[in-house]
Motif scaffolding. Structure first.
Motif, PDB file in Angstrom:
ATOM      1  N   THR A  51      45.243  41.390  36.229  1.00  0.00           N
ATOM      2  CA  THR A  51      44.481  42.378  36.689  1.00  0.00           C
ATOM      3  C   THR A  51      43.099  42.762  35.843  1.00  0.00           C
ATOM      4  OG1 THR A  51      46.540  43.206  37.674  1.00  0.00           O
ATOM      5  CG2 THR A  51      44.484  44.663  37.703  1.00  0.00           C
ATOM      6  N   LEU A  54      40.514  40.011  35.789  1.00  0.00           N
ATOM      7  CA  LEU A  54      39.855  40.130  37.042  1.00  0.00           C
ATOM      8  C   LEU A  54      39.026  41.159  37.440  1.00  0.00           C
ATOM      9  CD1 LEU A  54      42.486  38.364  39.423  1.00  0.00           C
ATOM     10  CD2 LEU A  54      40.841  37.236  38.519  1.00  0.00           C
ATOM     11  N   GLY A  55      39.249  42.247  37.018  1.00  0.00           N
ATOM     12  CA  GLY A  55      38.408  43.369  37.103  1.00  0.00           C
ATOM     13  C   GLY A  55      37.273  43.346  36.445  1.00  0.00           C
ATOM     14  N   LEU A  60      38.120  40.762  41.620  1.00  0.00           N
ATOM     15  CA  LEU A  60      39.304  41.397  42.255  1.00  0.00           C
ATOM     16  C   LEU A  60      38.747  41.923  43.789  1.00  0.00           C
ATOM     17  CD1 LEU A  60      40.766  44.217  39.884  1.00  0.00           C
ATOM     18  CD2 LEU A  60      41.983  42.356  40.872  1.00  0.00           C
ATOM     19  N   GLY A  64      41.920  45.627  45.868  1.00  0.00           N
ATOM     20  CA  GLY A  64      42.551  45.677  44.489  1.00  0.00           C
ATOM     21  C   GLY A  64      43.742  44.681  44.923  1.00  0.00           C
ATOM     22  N   LEU A  65      44.415  44.654  44.040  1.00  0.00           N
ATOM     23  CA  LEU A  65      45.633  43.610  44.091  1.00  0.00           C
ATOM     24  C   LEU A  65      47.066  44.740  44.476  1.00  0.00           C
ATOM     25  CD1 LEU A  65      45.775  41.600  41.008  1.00  0.00           C
ATOM     26  CD2 LEU A  65      45.494  40.792  43.263  1.00  0.00           C
TER      27      LEU A  65
END
Length: 136
Positions: A51, A54-55, A60, A64-65
């Motif tokens: 996370t 990717l951010g 992302l 978001g995820l």
């Protein structure tokens, strides 16, 4: 039906149309539709690391995820279609030194608990039919 096991959160990113390449260290001549299986293994530390990476890379999705707890694991989560296998791609998801399975027409499906396997594996059609009847 052929299936491929992919670790979360990558499986979620694929079936929700965000990730268009699946990186593998092996090539495939396979072209066509397959099911995406979300692997059982994903530690909280791995989720947090991915996370953050990717951010930082601005990769992302805008929404978001899903949270760590909300990502389904250990079952079938969706469909995609492999249209090519490439060594080079302009996709932001392609990793150097790997083969990229080029994916199209990805979509989620209701979660079906299922044991995964390495490489491609087969899910009998009757297993999905049985599950869809149970869900009704």
């Amino acid at each position: 039906m052929p299936a491929l096991s992919i670790r979360q959160p990558w499986a979620w990113l694929i079936v929700h149309g965000h990730k268009d390449i699946e990186n593998r260290n092996w090539s495939t001549p396979f072209r066509g539709q397959l099911m995406i299986h979300a692997g059982l293994t994903m530690t909280r530390a791995y989720y947090d690391q991915i996370t953050e990476e990717l951010g930082n890379a601005d990769m992302l999705p805008a929404s978001g995820l899903p949270s760590y707890e909300d990502l389904p694991r250990g079952g079938l989560v969706g469909w995609t279609r492999i249209v090519d296998c490439v060594e080079h791609s302009a996709s932001k998801w392609k990793q150097e030194g790997s083969f990229g399975f080029v994916l199209r027409d990805s979509r989620p499906m209701p979660f079906v608990p299922w044991k995964g396997s390495l490489q491609f594996f087969n899910v009998p059609g009757h297993a999905l039919e049985a599950h869809s009847h149970e869900a009704r």
